[in-house]
Design a protein around this motif. Structure first.
Motif, PDB file in Angstrom:
ATOM      1  N   HIS A  94      33.908  46.342  44.642  1.00 59.03           N
ATOM      2  CA  HIS A  94      33.884  47.532  45.657  1.00 59.03           C
ATOM      3  C   HIS A  94      34.417  47.034  46.859  1.00 59.03           C
ATOM      4  O   HIS A  94      34.694  47.714  47.684  1.00 59.03           O
ATOM      5  N   LEU A  95      34.016  45.765  47.320  1.00 62.00           N
ATOM      6  CA  LEU A  95      34.090  45.224  48.526  1.00 62.00           C
ATOM      7  C   LEU A  95      35.457  44.851  48.893  1.00 62.00           C
ATOM      8  O   LEU A  95      36.469  44.630  47.979  1.00 62.00           O
ATOM      9  N   PRO A  96      36.090  45.129  49.928  1.00 63.14           N
ATOM     10  CA  PRO A  96      37.325  45.260  50.359  1.00 63.14           C
ATOM     11  C   PRO A  96      38.327  43.708  50.385  1.00 63.14           C
ATOM     12  O   PRO A  96      39.345  43.637  50.345  1.00 63.14           O
ATOM     13  N   SER A  97      37.458  42.662  50.305  1.00 56.29           N
ATOM     14  CA  SER A  97      37.993  41.527  50.490  1.00 56.29           C
ATOM     15  C   SER A  97      37.096  40.350  49.800  1.00 56.29           C
ATOM     16  O   SER A  97      35.776  40.512  49.691  1.00 56.29           O
ATOM     17  N   MET A  98      37.810  39.290  49.473  1.00 58.07           N
ATOM     18  CA  MET A  98      37.065  38.030  48.870  1.00 58.07           C
ATOM     19  C   MET A  98      36.184  37.505  50.018  1.00 58.07           C
ATOM     20  O   MET A  98      34.917  36.967  49.565  1.00 58.07           O
ATOM     21  N   ASP A  99      36.481  37.588  51.166  1.00 54.91           N
ATOM     22  CA  ASP A  99      35.532  37.074  52.473  1.00 54.91           C
ATOM     23  C   ASP A  99      34.306  37.723  52.323  1.00 54.91           C
ATOM     24  O   ASP A  99      33.367  37.082  52.460  1.00 54.91           O
ATOM     25  N   HIS A 120      29.080  41.923  36.662  1.00 50.43           N
ATOM     26  CA  HIS A 120      30.259  42.398  37.199  1.00 50.43           C
ATOM     27  C   HIS A 120      31.174  42.556  36.090  1.00 50.43           C
ATOM     28  O   HIS A 120      31.375  42.280  35.076  1.00 50.43           O
ATOM     29  N   PRO A 121      32.100  43.790  36.266  1.00 53.87           N
ATOM     30  CA  PRO A 121      33.256  43.969  35.185  1.00 53.87           C
ATOM     31  C   PRO A 121      34.033  42.905  35.222  1.00 53.87           C
ATOM     32  O   PRO A 121      34.500  42.097  36.164  1.00 53.87           O
ATOM     33  N   TRP A 141      41.312  50.934  39.137  1.00 51.20           N
ATOM     34  CA  TRP A 141      40.591  51.757  39.911  1.00 51.20           C
ATOM     35  C   TRP A 141      40.850  51.486  41.674  1.00 51.20           C
ATOM     36  O   TRP A 141      40.900  50.334  41.754  1.00 51.20           O
ATOM     37  N   ARG A 142      41.086  52.357  42.100  1.00 52.49           N
ATOM     38  CA  ARG A 142      41.314  52.134  43.513  1.00 52.49           C
ATOM     39  C   ARG A 142      40.190  51.869  44.566  1.00 52.49           C
ATOM     40  O   ARG A 142      40.493  51.057  45.429  1.00 52.49           O
ATOM     41  N   ASP A 143      39.039  52.089  44.004  1.00 56.48           N
ATOM     42  CA  ASP A 143      37.797  51.429  44.588  1.00 56.48           C
ATOM     43  C   ASP A 143      37.344  50.234  44.098  1.00 56.48           C
ATOM     44  O   ASP A 143      36.032  49.792  44.485  1.00 56.48           O
ATOM     45  N   HIS A 144      38.129  49.448  43.325  1.00 55.26           N
ATOM     46  CA  HIS A 144      37.850  48.078  42.899  1.00 55.26           C
ATOM     47  C   HIS A 144      38.951  47.181  43.373  1.00 55.26           C
ATOM     48  O   HIS A 144      39.713  46.722  42.908  1.00 55.26           O
ATOM     49  N   PRO A 145      39.025  47.054  44.592  1.00 53.90           N
ATOM     50  CA  PRO A 145      39.853  46.196  45.336  1.00 53.90           C
ATOM     51  C   PRO A 145      39.763  44.629  44.942  1.00 53.90           C
ATOM     52  O   PRO A 145      40.866  43.713  45.163  1.00 53.90           O
ATOM     53  N   SER A 146      38.490  44.228  44.732  1.00 58.30           N
ATOM     54  CA  SER A 146      38.318  42.863  44.523  1.00 58.30           C
ATOM     55  C   SER A 146      38.000  42.484  43.172  1.00 58.30           C
ATOM     56  O   SER A 146      37.131  42.871  42.597  1.00 58.30           O
ATOM     57  N   HIS A 147      39.085  42.043  42.657  1.00 56.50           N
ATOM     58  CA  HIS A 147      39.224  41.606  41.164  1.00 56.50           C
ATOM     59  C   HIS A 147      38.837  40.079  40.849  1.00 56.50           C
ATOM     60  O   HIS A 147      39.491  38.983  40.607  1.00 56.50           O
ATOM     61  N   ILE A 148      37.616  39.966  40.971  1.00 55.76           N
ATOM     62  CA  ILE A 148      36.791  38.619  41.281  1.00 55.76           C
ATOM     63  C   ILE A 148      36.791  38.084  39.708  1.00 55.76           C
ATOM     64  O   ILE A 148      36.185  38.692  38.731  1.00 55.76           O
ATOM     65  N   THR A 149      37.085  36.798  39.678  1.00 54.67           N
ATOM     66  CA  THR A 149      37.184  35.979  38.340  1.00 54.67           C
ATOM     67  C   THR A 149      35.940  35.100  38.358  1.00 54.67           C
ATOM     68  O   THR A 149      35.127  34.872  39.354  1.00 54.67           O
TER      69      THR A 149
END
Length: 248
Positions: A94-99, A120-121, A141-149
Motif C-alpha cells: 500500500h505504500l506509494p514508493s519503493m523508497d 505479502h501478496p 488494485w489502485r491501492d497497491h502501488p508497490s509491486h514488491i518482488t
C-alpha cells in the motif's frame, strides 16, 4: 461542544502513540487496521503487542473491540524503543514508493531485537500471467502501488544488514481456474473470479505453481534460530504460520 466522560477521555488518551508504555510491549504490528493482524500475531507467536495505525476510524473500531491499536505513523516512532519482533501483514504494497517500503523495513529492523515477519501478496508472476491474458486480482488494485518482488526483498534485507532471511511461498494455483486468477481485461479493484462480472478467461495449466502470497522472515539477532511453523500445508492454505524462536 459534546460532553465527554472521564472514561471516554482516558480511552482516547490511551489510544495515542505518545502514551504507549514501551516497556510493556513485546512486539509492534505495523499498519494494524482494525487489529486483526495484531490479534493473530498474539495467538501465533505470543507476547503483548501494540498495533500502529494512521487512520483514526480504524483505531476507533479496533479499540472498541478491545484490541490494543493506537493512532500513529510507522515512520514517526520513537528512536529509543526496542521490542522482540515486528509484524507487517499485507501493508507494504500500500505504500506509494519503493523508497518508503525500504524505509518501513529499516524502521522495523531498527526496532526489532529478534526478527521481522512480513506477509505479502505475490507479484512474482505478473509478467508471466499478463502474457497469457491473465492477472491475479490484487495486482490490479489502485491501492497497491508497490509491486514488491522477492528479489526486491532480498536486496533490501541485504542492504539493511539482516543476519539472515527466508522467503516461503503460500497457496499455489496450478491452473487458471483458480479463483484468484482473472482475465486481464477484468475491471480494476476486483476480488475472486466471477464469470458474470469478469467474462471468460483462457484455460491454462501452469508449468509451475503460481503463488498467492509470500511469508518473509528477516532475522535481526545473531545466535538464535527463528523458524516458521505451518500448521496447515502452505501449498494449499494461506493460514499464517507460528513463529518459533529458540536459542535466546
Amino acid at each position: 461542544m459534546p460532553h465527554m466522560s472521564r472514561q471516554q477521555d482516558e480511552t482516547m488518551t490511551a489510544a495515542r502513540l505518545d502514551d504507549v508504555d514501551w516497556a510493556e510491549v513485546d512486539f509492534i504490528d505495523f499498519g494494524s487496521g482494525v487489529g486483526g493482524s495484531l490479534q493473530s500475531a498474539e495467538k501465533r507467536t505470543g507476547g503483548r503487542g501494540v498495533g500502529i495505525e494512521m487512520r483514526a476510524a480504524k483505531v476507533e473500531i479496533a479499540r472498541r473491540e478491545g484490541r490494543n491499536v493506537v493512532l500513529g505513523d510507522i515512520f514517526d516512532l520513537p528512536t529509543d524503543i526496542s521490542v522482540r519482533y515486528v509484524t507487517i501483514d499485507n501493508v507494504l504494497e500500500h505504500l506509494p514508493s519503493m523508497d518508503l517500503v525500504e524505509a518501513a523495513l529499516h524502521s522495523a529492523t531498527r526496532i526489532a531485537r529478534e526478527f521481522v515477519y512480513v506477509r505479502h501478496p505475490s507479484f512474482e508472476d505478473e509478467p508471466y500471467l499478463n502474457a497469457l491474458g491473465l492477472k491475479q486480482f490484487w495486482t490490479d488494485w489502485r491501492d497497491h502501488p508497490s509491486h514488491i518482488t522477492m528479489a526486491d526483498f532480498m536486496r533490501m534485507a541485504h542492504k539493511l544488514g539482516a543476519t539472515s532471511w527466508s522467503m516461503h511461498p503460500v497457496r499455489a494455483a496450478a491452473d487458471s481456474s483458480d479463483s484468484t486468477i482473472l482475465p486481464i481485461g477484468a475491471p480494476t479493484d476486483q476480488h475472486d473470479y466471477d464469470a458474470g462480472r469478469h467474462g471468460d478467461k483462457p484455460d491454462v495449466v501452469f508449468p509451475r505453481p503460481v503463488y498467492y502470497a509470500w511469508d518473509v522472515l528477516i532475522q535481526v539477532q545473531a545466535g538464535i534460530s527463528v523458524n516458521l511453523d505451518y500448521i496447515d500445508d502452505p501449498e494449499v492454505s494461506d493460514r499464517r504460520p507460528r513463529i518459533v524462536v529458540s536459542g535466546t
